[in-house]
Design a protein around this motif. Sequence first.
Motif, mmCIF file in Angstrom:
data_model
loop_
_atom_site.group_PDB
_atom_site.id
_atom_site.type_symbol
_atom_site.label_atom_id
_atom_site.label_comp_id
_atom_site.label_asym_id
_atom_site.label_seq_id
_atom_site.Cartn_x
_atom_site.Cartn_y
_atom_site.Cartn_z
ATOM 1 N N GLN A 216 0.846 -1.193 0.000
ATOM 2 C CA GLN A 216 0.000 0.000 0.000
ATOM 3 C C GLN A 216 0.879 1.241 0.000
ATOM 4 O OE1 GLN A 216 -3.449 -0.022 0.068
ATOM 5 N NE2 GLN A 216 -3.311 -2.224 -0.148
ATOM 6 N N GLU A 217 0.573 2.155 -0.889
ATOM 7 C CA GLU A 217 1.239 3.451 -0.895
ATOM 8 C C GLU A 217 0.409 4.411 -0.047
ATOM 9 O OE1 GLU A 217 1.355 4.396 -5.071
ATOM 10 O OE2 GLU A 217 3.342 3.489 -5.276
ATOM 11 N N ILE A 218 1.026 4.976 0.967
ATOM 12 C CA ILE A 218 0.341 5.953 1.807
ATOM 13 C C ILE A 218 0.641 7.325 1.192
ATOM 14 C CG2 ILE A 218 -0.003 6.843 4.130
ATOM 15 C CD1 ILE A 218 -0.536 3.765 3.790
ATOM 16 N N LYS A 219 -0.414 8.013 0.772
ATOM 17 C CA LYS A 219 -0.258 9.278 0.057
ATOM 18 C C LYS A 219 -0.683 10.457 0.917
ATOM 19 C CE LYS A 219 -1.014 7.049 -4.367
ATOM 20 N NZ LYS A 219 -1.812 7.000 -5.584
ATOM 21 N N MET A 220 -0.167 11.602 0.549
ATOM 22 C CA MET A 220 -0.556 12.844 1.219
ATOM 23 C C MET A 220 -2.013 13.127 0.892
ATOM 24 S SD MET A 220 0.329 15.346 3.105
ATOM 25 C CE MET A 220 -0.608 16.798 3.577
ATOM 26 N N PRO A 221 -2.857 13.198 1.914
ATOM 27 C CA PRO A 221 -4.263 13.515 1.649
ATOM 28 C C PRO A 221 -4.421 14.980 1.248
ATOM 29 C CG PRO A 221 -3.873 13.371 4.003
ATOM 30 C CD PRO A 221 -2.585 13.006 3.330
ATOM 31 N N SER A 222 -5.512 15.280 0.628
ATOM 32 C CA SER A 222 -5.829 16.667 0.308
ATOM 33 C C SER A 222 -6.106 17.398 1.607
ATOM 34 C CB SER A 222 -7.057 16.731 -0.596
ATOM 35 O OG SER A 222 -7.422 18.062 -0.812
ATOM 36 N N ALA A 223 -5.522 18.561 1.749
ATOM 37 C CA ALA A 223 -5.685 19.326 2.989
ATOM 38 C C ALA A 223 -6.835 20.309 2.905
ATOM 39 C CB ALA A 223 -4.389 20.046 3.319
ATOM 40 N N GLY A 224 -7.532 20.326 1.799
ATOM 41 C CA GLY A 224 -8.648 21.247 1.646
ATOM 42 C C GLY A 224 -8.660 21.827 0.250
ATOM 43 N N GLN A 225 -9.682 22.571 -0.044
ATOM 44 C CA GLN A 225 -9.857 23.108 -1.389
ATOM 45 C C GLN A 225 -8.809 24.143 -1.764
ATOM 46 O OE1 GLN A 225 -13.868 24.521 -1.153
ATOM 47 N NE2 GLN A 225 -14.724 22.545 -1.750
ATOM 48 N N THR A 226 -8.269 24.843 -0.792
ATOM 49 C CA THR A 226 -7.340 25.926 -1.126
ATOM 50 C C THR A 226 -5.886 25.583 -0.838
ATOM 51 O OG1 THR A 226 -7.615 26.918 1.058
ATOM 52 C CG2 THR A 226 -9.099 27.678 -0.682
#
Length: 85
Positions: free
Chosen positions: A2-12
């Motif tokens: 499994q590759e653990i990726k940087m999640p989106s921190a928000g729309q901006t």
Amino acid sequence: MQEIKMPSAGQTTDEATIVTVNVKVGDTVKRGDVLCEAETDKAVLPVESFAAGQVFDVLVSEGDKVTAGSVLVVVGKAADAAKYA
């Protein structure tokens, strides 16, 4: 694996800076363990593992700039270690 990726921190916010790395290659992790923390312009976000197993690779260091979707850590079962090497 499994590759653990940087999640989106928000729309901006698409970019973050890695402030701590809590694991190293060979460590055993379980689901929910905090692998690293990333700081955006708004907050410090813990990046948790969604997989259990052994850390095969850590692709970031403290101070690195990352974007949403960047692979941070690779986790897998011990039996997959030979395939990853």
